[in-house]
Enzyme design. Structure first.
Site, mmCIF file in Angstrom:
data_model
loop_
_atom_site.group_PDB
_atom_site.id
_atom_site.type_symbol
_atom_site.label_atom_id
_atom_site.label_comp_id
_atom_site.label_asym_id
_atom_site.label_seq_id
_atom_site.Cartn_x
_atom_site.Cartn_y
_atom_site.Cartn_z
ATOM 1 N N ASP A 231 8.838 -5.879 15.607
ATOM 2 C CA ASP A 231 7.697 -6.772 15.742
ATOM 3 C C ASP A 231 8.060 -8.225 16.027
ATOM 4 O O ASP A 231 7.174 -9.069 16.034
ATOM 5 C CB ASP A 231 6.802 -6.665 14.504
ATOM 6 N N CYS B 281 11.965 -9.982 20.868
ATOM 7 C CA CYS B 281 12.962 -10.800 21.567
ATOM 8 C C CYS B 281 12.718 -10.737 23.068
ATOM 9 O O CYS B 281 12.487 -9.665 23.617
ATOM 10 C CB CYS B 281 14.365 -10.259 21.311
ATOM 11 N N ASN C 258 4.174 -1.793 18.213
ATOM 12 C CA ASN C 258 4.845 -0.869 19.119
ATOM 13 C C ASN C 258 4.156 -0.755 20.466
ATOM 14 O O ASN C 258 4.797 -0.575 21.488
ATOM 15 C CB ASN C 258 4.930 0.522 18.499
ATOM 16 N N ASP D 95 6.982 -11.702 -8.049
ATOM 17 C CA ASP D 95 6.951 -12.924 -7.229
ATOM 18 C C ASP D 95 5.785 -13.848 -7.582
ATOM 19 O O ASP D 95 5.930 -15.072 -7.545
ATOM 20 C CB ASP D 95 6.908 -12.544 -5.748
ATOM 21 N N ARG E 57 15.297 -2.873 5.246
ATOM 22 C CA ARG E 57 15.164 -2.244 6.566
ATOM 23 C C ARG E 57 16.538 -1.897 7.103
ATOM 24 O O ARG E 57 17.517 -2.597 6.849
ATOM 25 C CB ARG E 57 14.427 -3.174 7.525
HETATM 26 N N1 LIG Z 1 16.572 -3.251 11.896
HETATM 27 C C1 LIG Z 1 15.313 -3.384 11.480
HETATM 28 N N2 LIG Z 1 14.753 -4.596 11.411
HETATM 29 C C2 LIG Z 1 13.494 -4.738 10.996
HETATM 30 C C3 LIG Z 1 12.684 -3.621 10.671
HETATM 31 C C4 LIG Z 1 13.300 -2.336 10.735
HETATM 32 O O1 LIG Z 1 12.672 -1.306 10.432
HETATM 33 N N3 LIG Z 1 14.608 -2.268 11.137
HETATM 34 N N4 LIG Z 1 11.390 -3.787 10.286
HETATM 35 C C5 LIG Z 1 10.758 -5.055 10.564
HETATM 36 C C6 LIG Z 1 9.605 -5.163 9.675
HETATM 37 S S1 LIG Z 1 8.174 -4.347 10.128
HETATM 38 C C7 LIG Z 1 9.630 -5.852 8.547
HETATM 39 S S2 LIG Z 1 8.255 -5.912 7.566
HETATM 40 C C8 LIG Z 1 10.805 -6.619 8.159
HETATM 41 C C9 LIG Z 1 11.169 -6.373 6.722
HETATM 42 O O2 LIG Z 1 12.427 -6.926 6.456
HETATM 43 P P1 LIG Z 1 12.634 -7.823 5.188
HETATM 44 O O3 LIG Z 1 11.579 -8.844 5.136
HETATM 45 O O4 LIG Z 1 13.997 -8.356 5.222
HETATM 46 O O5 LIG Z 1 12.378 -6.775 4.023
HETATM 47 P P2 LIG Z 1 13.285 -5.606 3.451
HETATM 48 O O6 LIG Z 1 14.522 -5.420 4.278
HETATM 49 O O7 LIG Z 1 12.449 -4.448 3.211
HETATM 50 O O8 LIG Z 1 13.690 -6.166 2.022
HETATM 51 C C10 LIG Z 1 14.238 -7.442 1.890
HETATM 52 C C11 LIG Z 1 14.702 -7.699 0.486
HETATM 53 O O9 LIG Z 1 13.641 -7.640 -0.452
HETATM 54 C C12 LIG Z 1 14.214 -7.366 -1.707
HETATM 55 N N5 LIG Z 1 13.173 -7.006 -2.673
HETATM 56 C C13 LIG Z 1 12.765 -5.766 -3.046
HETATM 57 N N6 LIG Z 1 11.745 -5.868 -3.928
HETATM 58 C C14 LIG Z 1 11.504 -7.185 -4.110
HETATM 59 C C15 LIG Z 1 10.552 -7.926 -4.887
HETATM 60 O O10 LIG Z 1 9.690 -7.383 -5.576
HETATM 61 N N7 LIG Z 1 10.587 -9.285 -4.790
HETATM 62 C C16 LIG Z 1 11.507 -9.937 -4.015
HETATM 63 N N8 LIG Z 1 11.465 -11.266 -3.970
HETATM 64 N N9 LIG Z 1 12.425 -9.263 -3.294
HETATM 65 C C17 LIG Z 1 12.403 -7.909 -3.320
HETATM 66 C C18 LIG Z 1 15.248 -6.304 -1.393
HETATM 67 O O11 LIG Z 1 16.270 -6.291 -2.351
HETATM 68 C C19 LIG Z 1 15.740 -6.723 -0.009
HETATM 69 O O12 LIG Z 1 16.982 -7.380 -0.064
HETATM 70 O O13 LIG Z 1 11.931 -6.262 8.931
HETATM 71 C C20 LIG Z 1 11.700 -6.215 10.306
HETATM 72 N N10 LIG Z 1 12.971 -5.985 10.894
HETATM 73 N N1 LIG Z 2 5.158 4.161 2.584
HETATM 74 C C1 LIG Z 2 5.407 3.036 3.274
HETATM 75 N N2 LIG Z 2 4.534 2.633 4.213
HETATM 76 C C2 LIG Z 2 4.806 1.535 4.951
HETATM 77 C C3 LIG Z 2 5.962 0.753 4.740
HETATM 78 C C4 LIG Z 2 6.869 1.193 3.711
HETATM 79 O O1 LIG Z 2 7.916 0.581 3.467
HETATM 80 N N3 LIG Z 2 6.561 2.341 3.027
HETATM 81 N N4 LIG Z 2 6.186 -0.349 5.533
HETATM 82 C C5 LIG Z 2 5.039 -1.001 6.153
HETATM 83 C C6 LIG Z 2 5.428 -1.933 7.218
HETATM 84 S S1 LIG Z 2 6.379 -3.267 6.732
HETATM 85 C C7 LIG Z 2 5.039 -1.799 8.512
HETATM 86 S S2 LIG Z 2 5.425 -3.014 9.669
HETATM 87 C C8 LIG Z 2 4.274 -0.639 8.964
HETATM 88 C C9 LIG Z 2 4.793 -0.112 10.299
HETATM 89 O O2 LIG Z 2 3.910 0.735 10.855
HETATM 90 P P1 LIG Z 2 4.035 1.020 12.419
HETATM 91 O O3 LIG Z 2 4.355 -0.236 13.143
HETATM 92 O O4 LIG Z 2 2.810 1.731 12.822
HETATM 93 O O5 LIG Z 2 5.349 1.915 12.548
HETATM 94 P P2 LIG Z 2 5.519 3.496 12.479
HETATM 95 O O6 LIG Z 2 4.514 4.096 11.557
HETATM 96 O O7 LIG Z 2 6.947 3.731 12.249
HETATM 97 O O8 LIG Z 2 5.092 4.032 13.911
HETATM 98 C C10 LIG Z 2 5.612 3.619 15.081
HETATM 99 C C11 LIG Z 2 5.382 4.749 16.084
HETATM 100 O O9 LIG Z 2 5.121 4.167 17.347
HETATM 101 C C12 LIG Z 2 5.740 4.945 18.354
HETATM 102 N N5 LIG Z 2 5.922 4.031 19.487
HETATM 103 C C13 LIG Z 2 6.913 3.124 19.667
HETATM 104 N N6 LIG Z 2 6.708 2.403 20.777
HETATM 105 C C14 LIG Z 2 5.545 2.857 21.319
HETATM 106 C C15 LIG Z 2 4.813 2.481 22.485
HETATM 107 O O10 LIG Z 2 5.210 1.587 23.227
HETATM 108 N N7 LIG Z 2 3.670 3.163 22.744
HETATM 109 C C16 LIG Z 2 3.223 4.163 21.925
HETATM 110 N N8 LIG Z 2 2.077 4.761 22.231
HETATM 111 N N9 LIG Z 2 3.907 4.523 20.800
HETATM 112 C C17 LIG Z 2 5.046 3.882 20.511
HETATM 113 C C18 LIG Z 2 7.018 5.408 17.716
HETATM 114 O O11 LIG Z 2 7.465 6.605 18.332
HETATM 115 C C19 LIG Z 2 6.601 5.622 16.261
HETATM 116 O O12 LIG Z 2 6.259 6.943 15.993
HETATM 117 O O13 LIG Z 2 4.368 0.412 8.014
HETATM 118 C C20 LIG Z 2 4.009 -0.006 6.709
HETATM 119 N N10 LIG Z 2 3.914 1.175 5.905
HETATM 120 S S1 SF4 Z 3 16.070 -6.698 20.157
HETATM 121 FE FE1 SF4 Z 3 16.028 -5.941 18.055
HETATM 122 S S2 SF4 Z 3 15.291 -7.705 16.819
HETATM 123 FE FE2 SF4 Z 3 14.769 -8.096 18.970
HETATM 124 S S3 SF4 Z 3 12.685 -7.272 19.235
HETATM 125 FE FE3 SF4 Z 3 14.118 -5.665 19.893
HETATM 126 S S4 SF4 Z 3 14.365 -4.429 18.055
HETATM 127 FE FE4 SF4 Z 3 13.506 -6.386 17.355
HETATM 128 MO MO LIG Z 4 6.629 -4.713 8.530
#
Ligand SMILES: Nc1nc2c(c(=O)[nH]1)N[C@H]1C(S)=C(S)[C@@H](COP(=O)(O)OP(=O)(O)OC[C@H]3O[C@@H](n4cnc5c(=O)[nH]c(N)nc54)[C@H](O)[C@@H]3O)O[C@H]1N2
Ligand SMILES: Nc1nc2c(c(=O)[nH]1)N[C@H]1C(S)=C(S)[C@@H](COP(=O)(O)OP(=O)(O)OC[C@H]3O[C@@H](n4cnc5c(=O)[nH]c(N)nc54)[C@H](O)[C@@H]3O)O[C@H]1N2
Ligand code: SF4
Ligand SMILES: [Mo]
Length: 727
Positions: free
Chosen positions: A12, A15, A112, A219, A599
């Site tokens: 999200d 880049c 996505n 928090d 993540r």
């Molecule tokens: N490679 C990669 N990058 C991503 C994503 C991915 O799936 N893969 N997802 C993207 C998305 S949608 C999101 S939301 C972000 C999430 O990415 P971040 O915001 O970095 O979140 P997380 O990696 O889930 O967790 C970050 C930290 O929160 C800490 N933590 C756990 N519980 C708590 C709590 O209750 N309080 C506090 N203060 N800290 C706590 C954990 O120890 C961990 O070190 O990353 C984004 N970037």
């Molecule tokens: N239980 C639980 N639920 C969570 C979280 C958790 O930690 N635990 N994390 C939350 C967070 S931080 C986030 S950001 C959300 C993420 O929620 P979403 O952003 O909806 O991510 P996903 O559910 O992984 O679904 C992404 C899907 O999109 C498809 N896709 C990718 N690119 C495209 C495209 O260009 N077009 C189409 N049509 N499909 C595509 C992929 O194949 C994949 O199946 O989930 C949240 N929900």
């Molecule tokens: S290059 Fe990596 S950090 Fe940048 S938008 Fe794509 S997946 Fe996210």
């Molecule tokens: Mo997220």
């Protein structure tokens, strides 16, 4: 070879990268590269680099598929788009005739699909359904909605000019939100301070000036402690508070209920360290508290987010250089908020939005209370910041789908979202999806959710379409993305899906743009003859930034001020002041506490596990455990574990780590096994590994104002199992 400038939507943060496209035009041969290769300027991660391999995967769905066997049996036939859309439109029309338009629920990922140019909401508002949900209810969208309650907008941190950065858990890394990781490191190189609050010694904790190892889920209490110090020591901006805040005296009385001894007891962090951090934030400004998903997913989410808003406001960090900027809308681009046509949804349909009665904070009930102020200050009735301003409550939607309570939902469309695994209480979601008359998934792959659909429609991918992004209305900077290759097979944009249905259901006049490209031309018509020529010339368009705009417009809240005491929550019958709601009492049967998250570098959320070169780096889902807990339980790294909560259980591999605190377990989000064939009853391993089945959504685990689940601090137990039962 040609080079195109493309916005990666592998995650999200979008880049902007270069795609080098060979003469063959084959996506598998495209090379993606950082545009700027200087250290800490190179914005691309391994998911961006390996994206072409993912899009060329032989298992990608390239043609529309219709279910031929029982739901989930894996039996499909290929049909044409016209056949699919004709049938979907006819069946949806029939459901609407029997149950009303509110019987359609839609779940999308806005990231996505690279945003859908407002098409989903537009279609739903014209049809009359308020029941739109998304992962953004637990990620940034809900933060944006709660920020609006306090000061009418959702600010963006000014990383290049800030002097102090506070990360509440949020942990950008070289392969997670790469540009923000780079921006933080650059700020530190300039001398900006970094404060990290994280139970775990995370990568950012290691790099921080101060690390506060708080207990998961605490928090909001921590913020109360910081504010107590700042108020007691007079470290706030008294003239701003006097002129621009509402309810300061009541707010101060609430904060006085939280002396540092109490905060230290709740959070587990020493009072001195709490005070030191609060002082650094308040006196070393301008400071920023970047968005964090951690407080989006807590029992005290609304209070925690509001308290962060309060910190920004009382310390003078709102809309100032180096602080948190209110971007507003770009004046020359048609925004998604405008395209969505929220004002078309009749009041009677708005009133049916699921979950809004009990948990109104991000629903139409709140957006309607902000309508007049938003129009006054931002020129839009419904600024749909991060798409989070007008959502239904996911748990309530799934209950209506499963049980018909308070009314039946009979059709479920899911676009770029793996809904089964992407909210809490997967058991309920499974019942909800399988109870539907019509389920449509617009997807790349046969995800566990898509496996339960009546139709899987093939979606295009970010290398295969033009796009424009203002980071989901979070900024006023629009970045352009050029199509690099043709979509394979019959893959199409989500806009085509909505337009195709609209034209079949009597809404053709509202979808006059024949293609997504025509719609993009319309959106940028004030700037250029066509989107294509704009994108050729400009990587981005940005208006001139002005500071402290509120001095002329006021804030976009009912009072025109920063509402430390919320008039809107008060009107809904909630505590108008932020507070701390403790966790249910400890229970010896469930001695540990888990959080989902950390993540994974290789994957985005539930996706990417089909990409061989990424998967080989992380073949299996890992539970992190502390050394002390592992020793006590006789667990070593690599052991097979069952992690159970009152909600359910998952099987994971142990990863014993010295960065984990005692008593805490990390569960990864979103694991399933795409290599495992569908139809064997495990939903390709989702029933074995997906965290959503151990995340509860009962009232103890929901934030009251928003109704979103608590994913940071769920009581659990861990048992060693053998042999491995997952495969
Ligand atoms: N490679 C990669 N990058 C991503 C994503 C991915 O799936 N893969 N997802 C993207 C998305 S949608 C999101 S939301 C972000 C999430 O990415 P971040 O915001 O970095 O979140 P997380 O990696 O889930 O967790 C970050 C930290 O929160 C800490 N933590 C756990 N519980 C708590 C709590 O209750 N309080 C506090 N203060 N800290 C706590 C954990 O120890 C961990 O070190 O990353 C984004 N970037
Ligand atoms: N239980 C639980 N639920 C969570 C979280 C958790 O930690 N635990 N994390 C939350 C967070 S931080 C986030 S950001 C959300 C993420 O929620 P979403 O952003 O909806 O991510 P996903 O559910 O992984 O679904 C992404 C899907 O999109 C498809 N896709 C990718 N690119 C495209 C495209 O260009 N077009 C189409 N049509 N499909 C595509 C992929 O194949 C994949 O199946 O989930 C949240 N929900
Ligand atoms: S290059 Fe990596 S950090 Fe940048 S938008 Fe794509 S997946 Fe996210
Ligand atoms: Mo997220």
């Amino acid at each position: 070879m040609t080079t195109r400038r493309v916005l990666c939507s592998g995650c999200d943060i979008y880049c902007q990268v270069h795609a080098e496209v060979p003469e063959s035009g084959k996506v598998a041969e495209v090379r993606t590269k950082a545009i700027d290769t200087r250290p800490l300027m190179a914005n691309i991660c391994m998911k961006g680099v390996h994206a072409p391999e993912g899009f060329a995967n032989p298992d990608r769905v390239l043609y529309p598929l219709r279910r031929t066997g029982p739901r989930g049996s894996g039996q499909w036939e290929q049909v044409s788009w016209d056949e699919a859309l004709d049938d979907i439109a006819a069946r949806l029309g029939d459901i609407v005739a029997r149950h009303g338009p509110e019987a359609l629920a839609v779940s999308t990922s806005q990231w996505n699909t690279q945003t859908d140019n407002g098409a989903a909401r537009r279609f739903m508002n014209l049809l009359g359904s308020p029941n739109w949900i998304s992962g953004v209810a637990m990620c940034a969208g809900n933060t944006a909605a709660v920020n609006r309650l306090v000061y009418g907008w959702y600010p963006f941190p000014d990383y290049p000019n800030t002097e102090c950065i506070v990360l509440f858990g949020h942990n950008p890394k070289p392969h997670s939100w790469t540009p923000i990781h780079n921006a933080i490191r650059r700020a530190q190189q300039r001398g900006a301070k970094l404060i990290v609050l994280d139970p775990r010694r995370s990568e950012n904790a290691e790099a921080a000036d101060l690390w506060l190892p708080l207990k998961p889920g605490t928090d909001a209490a921590m913020c109360l402690g910081w504010i107590k110090v700042i108020l007691d020591e007079g470290l706030y901006d008294a003239s701003f508070v006097r002129k621009w805040t509402l309810g300061f005296e009541e707010f101060k009385r609430r904060v006085d209920e939280f002396p540092l001894s109490r905060v230290a007891e709740i959070t587990g962090v020493a009072p001195d360290l709490i005070a030191q951090a609060a002082r650094l934030y308040a006196t070393n400004g301008p400071s920023v508290i970047p968005w964090t998903p951690i407080t989006d997913q807590q029992r005290n989410s609304t209070s925690a987010i509001r308290l962060m808003c309060a910190l920004r406001a009382i310390c003078g960090n709102l809309d100032v250089k180096g602080g948190e900027l209110f971007h507003g809308f770009h004046p020359d681009v048609v925004s998604e908020s405008e395209l969505e046509l929220h004002e078309h949804l009749p009041d009677a349909q708005r009133a049916k939005q699921l979950g809004a009665d009990a948990h109104p904070a991000f629903t139409y009930r709140a957006a309607d209370m902000l309508r007049e102020p938003a129009a006054r200050v931002w020129g839009h009735d419904y600024p749909n910041l991060v798409n989070g301003a007008c959502m239904a409550v996911p748990s309530a939607v799934f209950r209506a789908m499963a049980d018909g309570d308070p009314y039946p939902v009979r059709a479920f469309f899911v676009l770029g979202n793996n809904a089964l695994m992407s909210y809490a209480n997967m058991q309920l979601i499974h019942r909800a999806i399988t109870a539907q008359e019509l389920v449509v998934a617009v997807e790349h792959f046969k995800t566990p959710t898509a496996q339960l659909a009546d139709y899987i429609l093939p979606g295009d991918a970010w290398l295969e379409r033009n796009a424009i992004s203002d980071s989901f209305a979070w900024t006023a900077i629009y970045r352009t993305s050029q199509q690099a290759v043709q979509p394979p097979g019959e893959c199409r944009s989500v806009y085509d899906f909505w337009r195709g249905l609209a034209h079949r259901m009597g809404m053709a006049e509202h979808f006059p743009w024949a293609t997504q490209d025509d719609l993009l031309d319309h959106r940028v018509a004030k700037l250029s003859d066509s989107f294509a020529s704009l994108a050729e010339e400009r990587a981005y368009v940005a208006p001139r930034m002005e500071y402290r705009k509120y001095e002329t417009t006021g804030f976009a809240t009912p009072s025109g001020k920063v509402e430390l005491s919320s008039t809107i929550l008060d009107a809904f019958g909630f505590d108008p002041l932020p507070n701390w709601r403790p966790a249910p009492p400890a229970d010896a049967d469930w001695p540990l506490t888990l959080f989902t998250g950390v993540r994974e570098d290789e994957f985005f959320q539930t996706g990417h596990r089909h990409i061989a070169s990424l998967r080989k780096r992380k073949p299996e889902p890992l539970a992190f455990l502390s050394i002390t807990d592992a020793e006590r339980l006789g667990i070593s790294s690599g052991d097979d574990l069952e992690v159970a909560t009152r909600q359910g259980r998952v099987l994971l591999k142990a990863d014993v780590r010295d960065d984990m605190p005692e008593g805490v377990v990390r569960v990864p989000h979103g694991w399933w096994l795409p290599e495992r064939p569908e139809g064997d009853g495990t939903l390709s391993g989702a029933w074995t590994h997906a965290d959503a089945q151990i995340c509860p959504d009962d009232s103890d685990h929901l934030d009251m104002e928003q109704g979103i689940p608590h994913l940071k601090g769920i009581a659990c137990r861990v048992t060693k199992t053998s042999p491995q039962r997952s495969n």
